[in-house]
Motif scaffolding. Sequence first.
Motif, PDB file in Angstrom:
ATOM      1  N   LEU A 196       0.868  -1.174   0.000  1.00 36.24           N
ATOM      2  CA  LEU A 196       0.000   0.000   0.000  1.00 36.24           C
ATOM      3  C   LEU A 196       0.907   1.226   0.000  1.00 36.24           C
ATOM      4  N   LEU A 199       1.275   5.129   0.383  1.00 32.60           N
ATOM      5  CA  LEU A 199       0.550   6.225   1.017  1.00 32.60           C
ATOM      6  C   LEU A 199       1.251   7.546   0.767  1.00 32.60           C
ATOM      7  N   PHE A 223      -2.768  11.989   5.765  1.00 28.02           N
ATOM      8  CA  PHE A 223      -2.586  10.933   4.776  1.00 28.02           C
ATOM      9  C   PHE A 223      -3.783  10.803   3.830  1.00 28.02           C
ATOM     10  N   GLY A 224      -3.473  10.368   2.626  1.00 24.42           N
ATOM     11  CA  GLY A 224      -4.497   9.967   1.686  1.00 24.42           C
ATOM     12  C   GLY A 224      -4.885   8.524   1.925  1.00 24.42           C
ATOM     13  N   PRO A 225      -5.824   8.006   1.109  1.00 26.15           N
ATOM     14  CA  PRO A 225      -6.322   6.648   1.318  1.00 26.15           C
ATOM     15  C   PRO A 225      -5.362   5.564   0.832  1.00 26.15           C
ATOM     16  N   ALA A 273      -6.774  -1.023   4.585  1.00 27.34           N
ATOM     17  CA  ALA A 273      -6.931  -0.460   3.241  1.00 27.34           C
ATOM     18  C   ALA A 273      -7.275   1.031   3.255  1.00 27.34           C
ATOM     19  N   GLU A 274      -6.993   1.722   4.360  1.00 28.79           N
ATOM     20  CA  GLU A 274      -7.185   3.163   4.414  1.00 28.79           C
ATOM     21  C   GLU A 274      -5.881   3.812   4.856  1.00 28.79           C
ATOM     22  N   GLY A 275      -5.773   5.114   4.608  1.00 26.62           N
ATOM     23  CA  GLY A 275      -4.628   5.833   5.110  1.00 26.62           C
ATOM     24  C   GLY A 275      -4.746   6.083   6.599  1.00 26.62           C
ATOM     25  N   PRO A 276      -3.617   6.268   7.283  1.00 27.75           N
ATOM     26  CA  PRO A 276      -3.665   6.590   8.723  1.00 27.75           C
ATOM     27  C   PRO A 276      -4.385   7.913   8.964  1.00 27.75           C
TER      28      PRO A 276
END
Lengths: 113, 109
Positions: free
Chosen positions: A88, A90, A104-106, B41-44
């Motif tokens: 992932l 980020l 942060f973005g997703p 599956a997400e950002g912090p």
Amino acid sequence: KAGVTQTPRYLIKTRGQQVTLSCSPISGHRSVSWYQQTPGQGLQFLFEYFSETQRNKGNFPGRFSGRQFSNSRSEMNVSTLELGDSALYLCASREAGFQETQYFGPGTRLLVL
Amino acid sequence: DQQVKQNSPSLSVQEGRISILNCDYTNSMFDYFLWYKKYPAEGPTFLISISSIKDKNEDGRFTVFLNKSAKHLSLHIVPSQPGDSAVYFCAASADKLIFGTGTRLQVFP
């Protein structure tokens, strides 16, 4: 204000290919940082761009590169993809200073087959 | 070398009780510390931060404590709620953010 956005959200590539990921920071934020998250290594810092210049760099090979545009949007490129690059990715933005909070973005989920 | 360590990979707490998440660091140059919460599956998501010139910062149910002599910080969540169940990362900053490996918090009814 809109948050950090990243495109695409999901990506599948094969070994040897290259990939470009995009990040749009929060309006007014001039710093953009990139991180890689893998199950075994947690969040690892890739690099930070500020005012179109790379301000800091983590311990990643030269296959990982980035750039920042005059509107603060940033792209990250990975060339000659390896299976271990599956992660992932980020992006985070902050206004400028090192003691400012990063938002942060997703993330972009990259799978290398 | 792991400059920021979260030695507890998981923590389970009953709803309403206090959750205490711990973090140790080795680099005395760190001058800013943060806690983030992350769902899969997400950002912090930023929770709370503390500058090295302080020893405590409070924001609602969240309090961060910094013990510079011990190079230790902790996050207290009181009272814990089921919605707090997530992975919590501490991070330390000098010129870049260094993250710990995370602690998975589960709050059960």
